[in-house]
Design a protein around this motif. Sequence first.
Motif, short mmCIF file in Angstrom:
data_model
loop_
_atom_site.label_atom_id
_atom_site.label_comp_id
_atom_site.label_asym_id
_atom_site.label_seq_id
_atom_site.Cartn_x
_atom_site.Cartn_y
_atom_site.Cartn_z
N MET A 164 -13.14 -29.02 -41.98
CA MET A 164 -12.47 -30.32 -42.46
C MET A 164 -10.99 -30.45 -42.01
N SER A 170 -11.83 -35.05 -42.33
CA SER A 170 -11.71 -35.51 -43.63
C SER A 170 -11.26 -36.81 -43.98
N LEU A 202 -16.36 -39.55 -45.26
CA LEU A 202 -15.95 -38.55 -46.29
C LEU A 202 -14.69 -39.38 -47.14
N THR A 220 -15.68 -24.30 -44.58
CA THR A 220 -15.89 -25.85 -44.62
C THR A 220 -16.58 -25.94 -46.13
N ASP A 229 -14.04 -26.19 -48.80
CA ASP A 229 -13.35 -27.43 -48.73
C ASP A 229 -14.04 -28.54 -49.34
N LEU A 230 -15.32 -28.73 -48.92
CA LEU A 230 -16.20 -29.87 -49.33
C LEU A 230 -16.34 -29.87 -50.82
N ARG A 253 -13.63 -31.14 -52.68
CA ARG A 253 -13.44 -32.65 -52.61
C ARG A 253 -14.53 -33.22 -53.53
#
Length: 205
Positions: free
Chosen positions: A88, A93, A98, A120, A123-124, A127
């Motif tokens: 990301m 990002s 995304l 990764t 982080d996803l 979000r």
Amino acid sequence: MGPSPRLPDVTDTMSSVCDLQDRFRNAIWQFDKLLLTSQKVLRAAKIFQIPIVVTTQNKARLGGIVPELQELTAGAALNVDKTCFSMMVPEVSSHELLMSPEKRSVVIVGIESHICVTQTALDLVLRGHRVYVLADGVSSCNEQEIPVALARLRAEGVIVTTSESWMYETMGDAGVAEFKEVAKLVKESAGDTKTVLTGLLSSRI
């Protein structure tokens, strides 16, 4: 008689290939089996018309993506080199894939399970994305790191599953037009799938 079933909306789905570079071939546990799953997932992504994001880790020092995946990733929506462990990075990002208000489902294959894949995925999740990490599509240098990483990811809300399970969940119904192609892919890769499950997942069951 009602209309034929349709493939569930996959416009909110993305496939991520994390750092599968040739330099890691002899360092990663069961790397050859990891590539078999990655090839299958990329072929499925093509059938489903799912965009692909590919990263490399410090390509200048560690080289490009493995030859076995180059053709399958040639049309990737994003191909980004990085030094950050998470995929990301700003180029990813901030990409339109995304940035949509509709949060994507993201499926991840690659290395290493406990470092780049974990960072990764986390982080996803932060979000708001629905994240699938394929247990038959990730690995690390040290085999013992993998189940620890997968257990942590499950606890953090990541869906840990297998490539075949993800494919059929994505498809949703045997009546969709894509079923024939997916069934053919499953049949053609059946031997590889058994090899991967017997080797890569043997110590995780």
